[in-house]
Design a protein around this motif. Structure first.
Motif, PDB file in Angstrom:
ATOM      1  N   HIS A  72      -5.940  -0.477   6.028  1.00 45.44           N
ATOM      2  CA  HIS A  72      -5.643   0.163   7.379  1.00 45.44           C
ATOM      3  C   HIS A  72      -6.239  -0.887   8.446  1.00 45.44           C
ATOM      4  O   HIS A  72      -5.663  -1.236   9.584  1.00 45.44           O
ATOM      5  N   HIS A 105       0.857  -1.280   0.116  1.00 45.06           N
ATOM      6  CA  HIS A 105       0.021  -0.028  -0.150  1.00 45.06           C
ATOM      7  C   HIS A 105       0.951   1.343  -0.037  1.00 45.06           C
ATOM      8  O   HIS A 105       1.402   1.448   0.901  1.00 45.06           O
ATOM      9  N   CYS A 126      -7.180   4.131  -1.325  1.00 43.13           N
ATOM     10  CA  CYS A 126      -7.705   4.910  -0.354  1.00 43.13           C
ATOM     11  C   CYS A 126      -8.898   5.753  -0.677  1.00 43.13           C
ATOM     12  O   CYS A 126      -8.801   7.027  -0.820  1.00 43.13           O
ATOM     13  N   ASP A 136       1.916   2.930   3.349  1.00 40.34           N
ATOM     14  CA  ASP A 136       1.069   3.990   3.112  1.00 40.34           C
ATOM     15  C   ASP A 136       2.021   5.255   2.672  1.00 40.34           C
ATOM     16  O   ASP A 136       1.662   6.329   2.851  1.00 40.34           O
ATOM     17  N   HIS A 151     -10.430   2.246   2.067  1.00 40.61           N
ATOM     18  CA  HIS A 151      -9.749   2.686   3.317  1.00 40.61           C
ATOM     19  C   HIS A 151     -10.700   2.620   4.396  1.00 40.61           C
ATOM     20  O   HIS A 151     -11.707   3.338   4.349  1.00 40.61           O
TER      21      HIS A 151
HETATM   22 ZN   LIG Z   1      -5.962   5.253   3.451  1.00 41.17          ZN
END
Ligand SMILES: [Zn+2]
Ligand SMILES: [Zn+2]
Length: 494
Positions: free
Chosen positions: A333, A59, A251, A399, A302
């Protein structure tokens, strides 16, 4: 490398193996010391180094990360005056009207515990467009010059959040040329290699229904030193299909973040009446997942707060279409998980695509999660052990640009979780970056482990990753992608 015998002290997951043969980018044989070795090939002797399947960060926002790397990093800034000095230094050498991106701002880490004001940013420069973005990416402050250029803002607040944050970022990203975009992806690839990655999953687009430069990257995949997996970060299924994607999302937001109080919780934030908010209703997500499944697309969303995770997981559980097909949907997440929610995730079969560095930054006593959520919910954050124990596939990522592209730090964070009950062992963390990542991409038949018939993607470390390892002791010495050395580190062989 056409036909190479790769020798080393050890190969991950292959006890006793001391050499592998790589032909045309694939592993064609494995050898223990007692096996006869082929003589008619080039030999690459890695001495005491250890070979792992190529690590994959599942990610990243590699465009943003590459782009922001050229800006001002506030990681170590102590107070507002230091921030302003750093920004001032960042504007030097820029021509009038250029944009300056200031990132990794965290008000909780500076003395004043607040954002700078617009007036303070203006005092540094009225000739450049300055964007100062919070570390979680969910809020941004612009100087007056930049703010005048962004049209359609909803709020008069100085700090822009929610939709206004998206509008401001959309303006900034939209002002980049093709050359700047490509340079950003190459930059992230370079940083990723140093961090030990042969592959990066990257989100493309800005969740605002645009797939801006997906095609640009898709048509140049061979030019990048890392293996990029592209996600059209969009709600637009038709356009994702046209682009040839086999997944959609990234996301795209079910909720926001803990730090911005926009993550959706079932109970209020500590000392507040607010529970954050769901950005869409249940029906919206159910319809979206059903349409995606109808078109054979895997979905990634997300979701951080328990309410948002449950909403997305329910959509995965209840969506109709293509029954019998094993979708590889993602809960990105997947941070706040009470026990009953973990059971529900196990039932949906979704993968938890998580960021070990989040715990390193914000976990533990008297840090962000503890302060915003209280002690009992702090202990329900980033539950690697509990999720893995229920058979939920863990996939790890950074991320990036939010945290560093660094596999060793990621593994170290996961095995040293600040909540000892949620620690996993080293091999589980390695699997999250290798075989589970390959499963997520639908390439587990071809990548993710050191086996005959698989691509020769390797991350070579100066020593074996064992329980209790320290970050400083481990160095990435080489990254090999489909048999080619794409990164050659400078570690001394020990
Ligand atoms: Zn995110
Ligand atoms: Zn993200």
């Amino acid at each position: 490398m056409n036909r190479v015998l790769l020798k080393s002290a050890g190969f991950y997951g292959k006890k006793g193996v001391k050499a592998v043969l790589v032909e045309q980018g694939k592993i064609t044989a494995l050898f223990t010391p007692t096996d006869p070795m082929p003589g008619d090939c080039q030999v690459l002797d890695l001495g005491n180094w250890w070979v792992y399947p190529g690590f994959v960060d599942t990610h990243t926002h590699s465009f943003e990360g590459g782009l922001y790397s050229g800006g001002v990093d506030l990681t170590n800034a102590g107070d507002i005056s230091e921030i302003l000095e750093k920004i001032k230094a960042g504007t030097e050498g820029l021509s009038k009207g250029e944009n300056l991106f200031v990132w990794r701002f965290d008000e909780n880490r500076i003395k004043e515990r607040r954002f700078p004001t617009i007036a303070e940013l203006d005092s540094v420069s009225s000739e450049h467009n300055i964007l100062l973005r919070r570390i979680d990416g969910h809020s941004v402050l612009l100087n007056s010059r930049a703010r005048e250029r962004v049209s359609g803002l909803f709020s008069r607040e100085e700090v822009l959040r929610g939709k206004d944050n998206d509008i401001a970022m959309h303006w900034f990203h939209g002002s980049c040329s093709e050359e700047t975009i490509l340079r950003a992806y190459h930059k992230s690839a370079e940083i990723g290699l140093k961090g030990g990655f042969s592959g990066l999953h990257t989100m493309i687009g800005d969740a605002d229904c645009s797939n801006t430069h997906y095609a640009l990257i898709r048509d140049r995949l061979d030019e990048f030193k890392v293996d990029y997996k592209l996600y059209p970060q969009s709600f637009n299924i038709d356009s994702s299909l046209e682009l040839g994607a086999d997944r959609i999302g990234g996301c795209i937001l079910a909720d926001g973040s803990i730090g911005s109080h926009t993550a959706a919780l079932s109970q209020p934030y500590q000392g507040s009446d607010s529970c954050g908010n769901l950005y869409h209703d249940d029906q919206f997500w159910l319809r979206f997942v059903e349409r995606a499944q109808f078109h054979n697309l895997n979905v990634a969303v997300h979701c951080i707060g328990d309410k948002a995770i449950r909403q997305i997981n329910n959509a995965y559980l209840n969506a109709k279409g293509q029954s019998g097909k094993c979708f590889r949907h993602q809960l990105i997440h997947c941070e706040l998980c009470p026990d009953d929610l973990i059971e529900e995730i196990a039932a949906s079969g979704a993968a938890a695509v998580m960021q070990p560095a989040f715990d390193r930054y914000w976990g533990g006593e008297d840090d962000l999660y503890d302060n915003e959520l209280g002690r009992s919910r702090m202990l329900q954050m980033n539950r690697f052990r509990s999720l893995a124990s229920k058979g939920i596939r863990l996939c790890f990522g950074s991320d990036w640009y939010i945290t560093e592209l660094d596999a060793i730090k990621g593994i170290h964070s996961a095995v040293n979780h600040k909540n000892p009950a949620e620690r996993i062992i080293v091999n589980e963390a390695i699997d999250a970056y290798t075989i589970n990542a390959a499963w997520l991409a639908g390439t587990d038949e071809l990548r993710g482990s050191i086996d005959k018939g698989k691509y020769a993607d390797f991350t070579v470390l100066n020593r074996e990753l064992r329980e209790g390892f320290e970050i400083g002791d481990i160095k990435v010495v080489k990254v090999i992608k489909t048999g080619d050395i794409v990164y050659d580190g400078d570690a001394v062989q020990t």
